[in-house]
Design a protein around this motif. Structure first.
Motif, PDB file in Angstrom:
ATOM      1  N   ASP A  82     -19.893   2.177  -2.144  1.00  0.00           N
ATOM      2  CA  ASP A  82     -19.655   1.464  -3.588  1.00  0.00           C
ATOM      3  C   ASP A  82     -19.252   0.011  -3.372  1.00  0.00           C
ATOM      4  O   ASP A  82     -19.373  -0.592  -2.406  1.00  0.00           O
ATOM      5  N   GLU A  83     -19.196  -0.452  -4.578  1.00  0.00           N
ATOM      6  CA  GLU A  83     -19.292  -2.197  -4.579  1.00  0.00           C
ATOM      7  C   GLU A  83     -17.868  -2.524  -4.128  1.00  0.00           C
ATOM      8  O   GLU A  83     -17.669  -3.678  -3.603  1.00  0.00           O
ATOM      9  N   LYS A  84     -16.638  -1.793  -4.310  1.00  0.00           N
ATOM     10  CA  LYS A  84     -15.508  -2.285  -3.982  1.00  0.00           C
ATOM     11  C   LYS A  84     -14.977  -1.429  -3.067  1.00  0.00           C
ATOM     12  O   LYS A  84     -15.394  -0.206  -2.618  1.00  0.00           O
ATOM     13  N   SER A  85     -14.071  -2.031  -2.121  1.00  0.00           N
ATOM     14  CA  SER A  85     -13.610  -1.451  -0.871  1.00  0.00           C
ATOM     15  C   SER A  85     -12.734  -0.175  -1.201  1.00  0.00           C
ATOM     16  O   SER A  85     -11.737  -0.474  -2.173  1.00  0.00           O
ATOM     17  N   TYR A  86     -12.931   0.692  -0.464  1.00  0.00           N
ATOM     18  CA  TYR A  86     -11.989   2.006  -0.955  1.00  0.00           C
ATOM     19  C   TYR A  86     -10.478   1.899  -0.853  1.00  0.00           C
ATOM     20  O   TYR A  86      -9.627   2.443  -1.357  1.00  0.00           O
ATOM     21  N   LEU A  87     -10.205   0.791  -0.002  1.00  0.00           N
ATOM     22  CA  LEU A  87      -8.832   0.249   0.456  1.00  0.00           C
ATOM     23  C   LEU A  87      -7.962   0.007  -1.068  1.00  0.00           C
ATOM     24  O   LEU A  87      -6.891   0.294  -1.035  1.00  0.00           O
ATOM     25  N   THR A  88      -8.747  -0.373  -1.965  1.00  0.00           N
ATOM     26  CA  THR A  88      -8.048  -0.976  -3.214  1.00  0.00           C
ATOM     27  C   THR A  88      -7.456   0.420  -3.950  1.00  0.00           C
ATOM     28  O   THR A  88      -6.595   0.191  -4.754  1.00  0.00           O
ATOM     29  N   ASN A  89      -7.869   1.411  -3.702  1.00  0.00           N
ATOM     30  CA  ASN A  89      -7.451   2.654  -4.316  1.00  0.00           C
ATOM     31  C   ASN A  89      -5.921   2.968  -3.795  1.00  0.00           C
ATOM     32  O   ASN A  89      -5.533   3.751  -4.657  1.00  0.00           O
ATOM     33  N   TYR A  90      -5.519   2.593  -2.816  1.00  0.00           N
ATOM     34  CA  TYR A  90      -4.110   2.889  -2.381  1.00  0.00           C
ATOM     35  C   TYR A  90      -3.291   1.741  -2.449  1.00  0.00           C
ATOM     36  O   TYR A  90      -2.113   1.646  -1.893  1.00  0.00           O
ATOM     37  N   MET A  91      -3.522   0.653  -3.205  1.00  0.00           N
ATOM     38  CA  MET A  91      -2.526  -0.553  -3.437  1.00  0.00           C
ATOM     39  C   MET A  91      -1.688  -0.010  -4.383  1.00  0.00           C
ATOM     40  O   MET A  91      -1.711   0.665  -5.304  1.00  0.00           O
ATOM     41  N   ILE A  92      -0.252  -0.696  -4.188  1.00  0.00           N
ATOM     42  CA  ILE A  92       0.808  -0.332  -4.935  1.00  0.00           C
ATOM     43  C   ILE A  92       0.667  -1.290  -6.170  1.00  0.00           C
ATOM     44  O   ILE A  92       0.408  -2.330  -6.028  1.00  0.00           O
TER      45      ILE A  92
ATOM     46  N   TYR B 288       0.787  -1.099   0.062  1.00  0.00           N
ATOM     47  CA  TYR B 288       0.072  -0.025   0.044  1.00  0.00           C
ATOM     48  C   TYR B 288       0.852   1.116   0.035  1.00  0.00           C
ATOM     49  O   TYR B 288       2.044   1.298   0.624  1.00  0.00           O
ATOM     50  N   LYS B 289       0.296   2.312  -0.574  1.00  0.00           N
ATOM     51  CA  LYS B 289       0.740   3.714  -0.350  1.00  0.00           C
ATOM     52  C   LYS B 289       0.582   4.232   0.851  1.00  0.00           C
ATOM     53  O   LYS B 289      -0.238   3.911   1.502  1.00  0.00           O
ATOM     54  N   ASP B 290       1.356   5.354   1.124  1.00  0.00           N
ATOM     55  CA  ASP B 290       1.242   6.139   2.422  1.00  0.00           C
ATOM     56  C   ASP B 290       0.032   6.693   2.313  1.00  0.00           C
ATOM     57  O   ASP B 290      -0.424   7.436   1.352  1.00  0.00           O
ATOM     58  N   ILE B 291      -0.712   7.038   3.629  1.00  0.00           N
ATOM     59  CA  ILE B 291      -2.061   7.803   3.647  1.00  0.00           C
ATOM     60  C   ILE B 291      -1.848   8.605   4.980  1.00  0.00           C
ATOM     61  O   ILE B 291      -1.149   8.657   5.688  1.00  0.00           O
ATOM     62  N   THR B 292      -2.726   9.688   4.760  1.00  0.00           N
ATOM     63  CA  THR B 292      -3.066  10.349   6.223  1.00  0.00           C
ATOM     64  C   THR B 292      -4.595   9.964   6.491  1.00  0.00           C
ATOM     65  O   THR B 292      -5.295   9.766   5.335  1.00  0.00           O
ATOM     66  N   ILE B 293      -4.967  10.097   7.578  1.00  0.00           N
ATOM     67  CA  ILE B 293      -6.230   9.563   8.169  1.00  0.00           C
ATOM     68  C   ILE B 293      -7.370  10.679   7.326  1.00  0.00           C
ATOM     69  O   ILE B 293      -8.376  10.145   6.662  1.00  0.00           O
ATOM     70  N   PRO B 294      -7.054  11.963   7.441  1.00  0.00           N
ATOM     71  CA  PRO B 294      -8.088  12.801   6.865  1.00  0.00           C
ATOM     72  C   PRO B 294      -8.526  12.555   5.186  1.00  0.00           C
ATOM     73  O   PRO B 294      -9.324  12.685   4.718  1.00  0.00           O
ATOM     74  N   GLU B 295      -7.274  12.349   4.722  1.00  0.00           N
ATOM     75  CA  GLU B 295      -7.242  12.102   3.130  1.00  0.00           C
ATOM     76  C   GLU B 295      -7.963  10.964   2.891  1.00  0.00           C
ATOM     77  O   GLU B 295      -8.942  11.005   2.099  1.00  0.00           O
ATOM     78  N   TYR B 296      -7.689   9.830   3.584  1.00  0.00           N
ATOM     79  CA  TYR B 296      -8.374   8.699   3.151  1.00  0.00           C
ATOM     80  C   TYR B 296      -9.971   8.742   3.347  1.00  0.00           C
ATOM     81  O   TYR B 296     -10.779   8.322   2.857  1.00  0.00           O
ATOM     82  N   THR B 297     -10.126   9.300   4.765  1.00  0.00           N
ATOM     83  CA  THR B 297     -11.674   9.564   5.215  1.00  0.00           C
ATOM     84  C   THR B 297     -12.616  10.067   4.363  1.00  0.00           C
ATOM     85  O   THR B 297     -13.703   9.855   3.794  1.00  0.00           O
ATOM     86  N   ALA B 298     -11.928  11.340   3.579  1.00  0.00           N
ATOM     87  CA  ALA B 298     -12.927  12.176   2.759  1.00  0.00           C
ATOM     88  C   ALA B 298     -13.196  11.273   1.504  1.00  0.00           C
ATOM     89  O   ALA B 298     -14.248  11.536   1.012  1.00  0.00           O
ATOM     90  N   GLY B 299     -12.113  10.471   0.890  1.00  0.00           N
ATOM     91  CA  GLY B 299     -12.613   9.716  -0.069  1.00  0.00           C
ATOM     92  C   GLY B 299     -13.558   8.611   0.221  1.00  0.00           C
ATOM     93  O   GLY B 299     -14.196   8.151  -0.717  1.00  0.00           O
ATOM     94  N   PHE B 300     -13.222   7.894   1.581  1.00  0.00           N
ATOM     95  CA  PHE B 300     -14.035   6.511   1.877  1.00  0.00           C
ATOM     96  C   PHE B 300     -15.188   7.282   2.072  1.00  0.00           C
ATOM     97  O   PHE B 300     -16.477   6.460   1.590  1.00  0.00           O
ATOM     98  N   VAL B 301     -15.591   8.343   2.727  1.00  0.00           N
ATOM     99  CA  VAL B 301     -17.210   8.651   2.949  1.00  0.00           C
ATOM    100  C   VAL B 301     -18.077   9.126   1.547  1.00  0.00           C
ATOM    101  O   VAL B 301     -18.982   8.721   1.410  1.00  0.00           O
ATOM    102  N   ALA B 302     -17.144   9.754   0.602  1.00  0.00           N
ATOM    103  CA  ALA B 302     -17.526   9.838  -0.635  1.00  0.00           C
ATOM    104  C   ALA B 302     -18.215   8.543  -1.439  1.00  0.00           C
ATOM    105  O   ALA B 302     -19.145   8.741  -2.167  1.00  0.00           O
TER     106      ALA B 302
END
Length: 362
Positions: A352-362, A334-348
């Motif tokens: 959705d059908e897929k886990s938001y975490l997949t967006n941060y996979m290397i 996974y790429k590095d994250i900050t909690i606010p950055e991840y949370t903003a995209g997660f809430v939006a």
């Protein structure tokens, strides 16, 4: 019915729902006998997908007795937590140390708040971003299609706790007392999870997994047609760890080996589930899994979820896979994250059908 007329019906339902400002409970109080179309979920999604023969499958969510955590049997407890976090992402704990009276009072206080008159609850609607206590009866209008059969309130506890006066009288003392115990027990859980990773017991605390906490308290009114909708659609949690208290009604399900498995209520137990941030920092060793809630026809259901996460609060800490867990054979996924950055995209994209975490996979 044509597709166009269905859209018109949904729009009418939405317009009525928004104008009343009484939430899902208001629909039930109005004695509706049919679930409005905006809550309808396709039957294919509602299916439990359970095989006819489950004799060879273990479809029981692990139950772990924490009474031995301070004895010579601690290694056994750690081993059970390791297995549950790696294979299920969910487990229930008993003998956890949070008094039963505290558990009962927080559940009752959540019920008290949600069963007040709408005029009282609506004082806490999200009119600005600075409120520490927010009542939501239309969150899903903007984040889910179809809508979920529940009303909720959120209270942000740490790192910047609310003044007591910001919490409604109906649940003020219970929220303060319960979250004090949750923070204390959370420290214990993060120690046990650190050890389950083969790391020093203070590792997860040192990287501020305990820094943030917010609670989300759901009220699921009785549903006249529970087979048409969901209390909460399938999702993972944007947290390091989530601690859930549920009442005795049932309805929580976790996705395990492609099957929806019930998480049965156990008196006095707490449900623990791994969040997206924990899966990321453990580099997939611990799993954040999808879960959902089915409604019921008979009685309201209460749940109290506490998320170890600073959510959208300012937090510049950068998180990535823990270096001590990586090797040439196990590189960072996974790429590095900050909690606010991840949370903003997660809430939006929460439902959705897929886990938001997949967006941060290397």
């Amino acid at each position: 019915m044509t597709e166009n007329s269905e859209k018109i019906d949904r729009l009418n339902d939405l317009t009525t729902f928004i104008s009343t400002k009484t939430g899902v409970k208001g629909l039930v109080d109005a004695e509706i006998t049919e679930v409005p179309s905006m809550f309808h979920v396709p039957s294919s999604i509602l299916s439990n997908n359970r095989p006819s023969d489950i004799s060879g499958l273990n479809l029981t969510v692990p139950i772990i007795d924490l009474g031995d955590r301070n004895t010579s049997s601690r290694n056994v407890v750690v081993s059970k937590i390791k297995d549950a976090a790696e294979n299920w992402g969910f487990f229930q704990v008993i003998n956890h140390g949070v008094p039963l009276t505290v558990l009962e009072e927080i559940k009752e206080s959540v019920r008290r708040f949600h069963e007040q008159d709408p005029e009282v609850k609506n004082q806490y609607l999200p009119t600005d971003n600075n409120k520490k206590f927010v009542y939501n009866n239309d969150f899903d209008l903007y984040h889910s299609s179809p809508m979920n059969w529940r009303d909720s309130f959120t209270c942000y506890i740490a790192p910047d706790p609310p003044n007591p006066e910001e919490i409604p009288v109906a649940c003020r003392s219970a929220v303060i007392e319960y979250t004090k115990h949750v923070m204390e027990f959370g420290a214990v859980l993060f120690q046990l999870l650190s050890e389950a990773l083969g790391l020093d017991s203070e590792t997860l605390k040192r990287i501020d997994c305990l820094k943030g906490l917010f609670m989300l308290c759901h009220y699921y009114p009785p549903c006249p047609q529970p087979d048409l909708t969901l209390g909460i659609s399938k999702h993972t949690d944007n947290s390091f760890l989530t601690l859930l208290l549920q009442d005795q009604i049932g309805g929580l399900q976790v996705l395990h080996e492609d099957y929806w498995v019930d998480v049965p209520p156990i008196p006095g137990a707490l449900v623990v589930n791994i969040g997206d941030f924990m899966q990321l920092i453990t580099n997939d060793k611990f799993l954040s899994v999808e879960h959902r809630v089915r409604p019921n026809k008979d009685r309201p259901r209460i749940s109290v979820a506490c998320f170890f996460s600073s959510s959208l609060s300012p937090n510049s800490t950068v998180y990535g896979p823990i270096k001590d867990l990586l090797s040439d054979e196990n590189p960072a996924k996974y790429k590095d994250i900050t909690i606010p950055e991840y949370t903003a995209g997660f809430v939006a994209s929460i439902f959705d059908e897929k886990s938001y975490l997949t967006n941060y996979m290397i």
